[in-house]
Design a protein around this motif. Structure first.
Motif, mmCIF file in Angstrom:
data_model
loop_
_atom_site.group_PDB
_atom_site.id
_atom_site.type_symbol
_atom_site.label_atom_id
_atom_site.label_comp_id
_atom_site.label_asym_id
_atom_site.label_seq_id
_atom_site.Cartn_x
_atom_site.Cartn_y
_atom_site.Cartn_z
ATOM 1 N N SER A 82 0.824 -1.211 0.000
ATOM 2 C CA SER A 82 0.000 0.000 0.000
ATOM 3 C C SER A 82 0.858 1.260 0.000
ATOM 4 C CB SER A 82 -0.943 -0.006 1.201
ATOM 5 O OG SER A 82 -0.245 0.233 2.413
ATOM 6 N N ILE A 88 -7.258 9.690 0.428
ATOM 7 C CA ILE A 88 -6.798 8.304 0.267
ATOM 8 C C ILE A 88 -5.781 7.966 1.352
ATOM 9 C CG2 ILE A 88 -5.466 6.748 -1.218
ATOM 10 C CD1 ILE A 88 -6.723 8.172 -3.628
ATOM 11 N N GLN A 89 -4.856 8.897 1.614
ATOM 12 C CA GLN A 89 -3.879 8.677 2.682
ATOM 13 C C GLN A 89 -4.583 8.476 4.022
ATOM 14 O OE1 GLN A 89 -0.681 11.366 5.165
ATOM 15 N NE2 GLN A 89 -0.767 11.676 2.958
ATOM 16 N N TYR A 120 -8.126 14.252 -3.663
ATOM 17 C CA TYR A 120 -8.124 12.793 -3.721
ATOM 18 C C TYR A 120 -6.965 12.180 -2.921
ATOM 19 C CZ TYR A 120 -11.035 14.076 -7.699
ATOM 20 O OH TYR A 120 -12.002 14.632 -8.489
ATOM 21 N N SER A 121 -5.768 12.734 -3.086
ATOM 22 C CA SER A 121 -4.584 12.092 -2.507
ATOM 23 C C SER A 121 -4.599 12.082 -0.985
ATOM 24 C CB SER A 121 -3.308 12.779 -3.023
ATOM 25 O OG SER A 121 -3.341 14.174 -2.778
ATOM 26 N N CYS A 139 -0.240 9.030 -5.940
ATOM 27 C CA CYS A 139 -0.024 10.466 -5.721
ATOM 28 C C CYS A 139 0.553 11.130 -6.966
ATOM 29 C CB CYS A 139 0.919 10.678 -4.534
ATOM 30 S SG CYS A 139 0.101 10.604 -2.935
ATOM 31 N N TYR A 157 0.388 3.845 -2.981
ATOM 32 C CA TYR A 157 -0.036 5.210 -2.675
ATOM 33 C C TYR A 157 0.909 6.232 -3.298
ATOM 34 C CZ TYR A 157 -1.149 9.480 -0.211
ATOM 35 O OH TYR A 157 -1.474 10.781 0.069
#
Length: 216
Positions: free
Chosen positions: A89, A117-118, A113-114, A97, A93
């Motif tokens: 992951s 998601i984190q 979004y980034s 990014c 990720y």
């Protein structure tokens, strides 16, 4: 409010350094995270005082910060499959990014979004670790470093996940008062989470003190 955030990061760094050496890998990774985060906040404050908008910095900070936090959960996993999943992951990720920055994200806004998601990744890892470890221990939870650290990340990233879409809506509307209030709430909630993590560091320090060999 940014000063409160930096103050809590400073407390976390001090608490991590209070753990006797050799420190567990989790503590070392999180100590590096908070030291870097504090440095990034100072750099961001300097940039905004000279040039204005500093939101683009988070797009460079995000992958490294996420890697440090997510990797800190690896030593606590009893399943090799889960350890591998967390490591994968981290890589996915970082790739996501880069792709989002090149396509969908706007460097002058909060991460649409980034960053969510984190937050989802860290929230998921911390909640999973909390539940699985709590099910396999008979020791008081409040004495466990992992309990407080997982609780802290759950608090911080739950509020982050919920607040980022709201922050961007205020930013786009030009409502600076509402943006300031919402940002303050987010920083305050994240600060509470960081203080919980610091309590976890102190629990680790006390545990190390109890298990240290007594000199002959």
């Amino acid at each position: 409010m940014p000063d409160i955030g930096m103050a809590t990061e400073g407390v976390a760094v001090a608490a991590a350094l209070s753990v006797p050496r050799p420190r567990p890998l989790t503590i070392n990774l999180l100590a590096v995270f908070f030291a870097l985060s504090l440095t990034e906040d100072l750099a961001g404050g300097w940039w905004i005082s000279l040039h204005g908008n500093n939101l683009w910095l988070e797009y460079f900070e995000g992958p490294l910060n996420a890697a440090l936090v997510l990797w800190s959960f690896v030593p606590w996993q009893r399943s090799g499959t889960i350890r591998l999943a967390i490591r994968i992951s981290v890589v996915l990720y970082a790739v996501a990014c880069v792709a989002l920055i090149l396509t969908a994200e706007r460097p002058t806004e909060f991460g649409t979004y980034s960053y969510p998601i984190q937050s989802l990744l860290i929230l998921g890892a911390s909640a999973y670790t909390l539940v699985t470890r709590a099910r396999t221990t008979d020791e008081p939870l409040v004495r466990q470093d992992w309990f407080w650290i997982c609780i802290g990340w759950c608090i911080g990233h739950l509020f982050t996940l919920a607040s980022y879409p709201i922050l961007n809506s205020f930013l786009r509307a030009g409502d600076m008062h509402a943006l300031t209030v919402a940002t303050g709430v987010r920083i305050g909630a994240f600060g509470i989470g960081i203080l919980c993590v610091a309590v976890g560091f102190r629990a680790a320090a006390r545990s190390a003190g109890r298990t240290a060999p007594v000199p002959a």
